[in-house]
Design a protein around this motif. Sequence first.
Motif, PDB file in Angstrom:
ATOM      1  N   ASP A  15       0.810  -1.209   0.000  1.00 16.74           N
ATOM      2  CA  ASP A  15       0.000   0.000   0.000  1.00 16.74           C
ATOM      3  C   ASP A  15       0.848   1.266   0.000  1.00 16.74           C
ATOM      4  O   ASP A  15       0.299   2.368  -0.023  1.00 16.74           O
ATOM      5  N   ARG A  16       2.174   1.120   0.049  1.00 14.88           N
ATOM      6  CA  ARG A  16       3.091   2.270   0.099  1.00 14.88           C
ATOM      7  C   ARG A  16       4.226   2.055  -0.890  1.00 14.88           C
ATOM      8  O   ARG A  16       5.405   2.021  -0.525  1.00 14.88           O
ATOM      9  N   LEU A  17       3.905   1.908  -2.165  1.00 15.84           N
ATOM     10  CA  LEU A  17       4.907   1.546  -3.165  1.00 15.84           C
ATOM     11  C   LEU A  17       6.011   2.587  -3.320  1.00 15.84           C
ATOM     12  O   LEU A  17       7.146   2.229  -3.629  1.00 15.84           O
ATOM     13  N   ASP A  18       5.722   3.852  -3.085  1.00 13.75           N
ATOM     14  CA  ASP A  18       6.781   4.869  -3.157  1.00 13.75           C
ATOM     15  C   ASP A  18       7.834   4.624  -2.073  1.00 13.75           C
ATOM     16  O   ASP A  18       9.015   4.893  -2.273  1.00 13.75           O
ATOM     17  N   ASP A  19       7.388   4.118  -0.939  1.00 12.74           N
ATOM     18  CA  ASP A  19       8.319   3.827   0.152  1.00 12.74           C
ATOM     19  C   ASP A  19       9.244   2.661  -0.178  1.00 12.74           C
ATOM     20  O   ASP A  19      10.359   2.593   0.326  1.00 12.74           O
ATOM     21  N   VAL A  20       8.784   1.742  -1.013  1.00 15.22           N
ATOM     22  CA  VAL A  20       9.598   0.575  -1.378  1.00 15.22           C
ATOM     23  C   VAL A  20      10.903   1.040  -2.021  1.00 15.22           C
ATOM     24  O   VAL A  20      11.989   0.626  -1.616  1.00 15.22           O
ATOM     25  N   LEU A  21      10.808   1.904  -3.010  1.00 14.47           N
ATOM     26  CA  LEU A  21      12.018   2.374  -3.708  1.00 14.47           C
ATOM     27  C   LEU A  21      12.898   3.203  -2.780  1.00 14.47           C
ATOM     28  O   LEU A  21      14.126   3.060  -2.779  1.00 14.47           O
ATOM     29  N   TYR A  22      12.274   4.059  -1.993  1.00 14.86           N
ATOM     30  CA  TYR A  22      13.034   4.887  -1.058  1.00 14.86           C
ATOM     31  C   TYR A  22      13.782   4.017  -0.041  1.00 14.86           C
ATOM     32  O   TYR A  22      14.983   4.191   0.180  1.00 14.86           O
ATOM     33  N   LEU A  23      13.083   3.090   0.582  1.00  9.23           N
ATOM     34  CA  LEU A  23      13.707   2.243   1.605  1.00  9.23           C
ATOM     35  C   LEU A  23      14.755   1.308   1.008  1.00  9.23           C
ATOM     36  O   LEU A  23      15.815   1.098   1.607  1.00  9.23           O
TER      37      LEU A  23
END
Length: 100
Positions: A15-23
Motif C-alpha cells: 500500500d506504500r509503493l513509493d516507500d519501497v524504492l526509497y527504503l
Amino acid sequence: MRTNTLRLSLPSLNDRLDDVLYLFSYFLQSFRHRQVSLSKILKKALIQHDWWGNIRELHSVALRYYIFGDTQNGAYDSLFDIPDENRKESLLDTARSSWT
C-alpha cells in the motif's frame, strides 16, 4: 514477561509503493556507504513484488542485491522470498503495474 505497551498498525508495503524504492535505496546506501541509482527494470521488479514480509523482507532483498549484484538479464526472482513457486513467472508481469 512481555508487555503490550504500544501497538502500531502500519499499512503494508504493497500500500506504500513509493516507500519501497526509497527504503530499498536507503538500505543499499547503508551497505555501500555511497549514493546509488536503481535501474528501471529493478525499480519495476521492486514495485511489482508482493511484499508479504514488509520491512524485514525489503531489507533482506536489499542485502541480497548488495551481495549478488545487478543481473544483466533482469531476472531478479532470486532476490525475493516467494512462498508460492507458481508466482515466480508473474514477478515481472508488466500488466500488473502502470509504473514505468
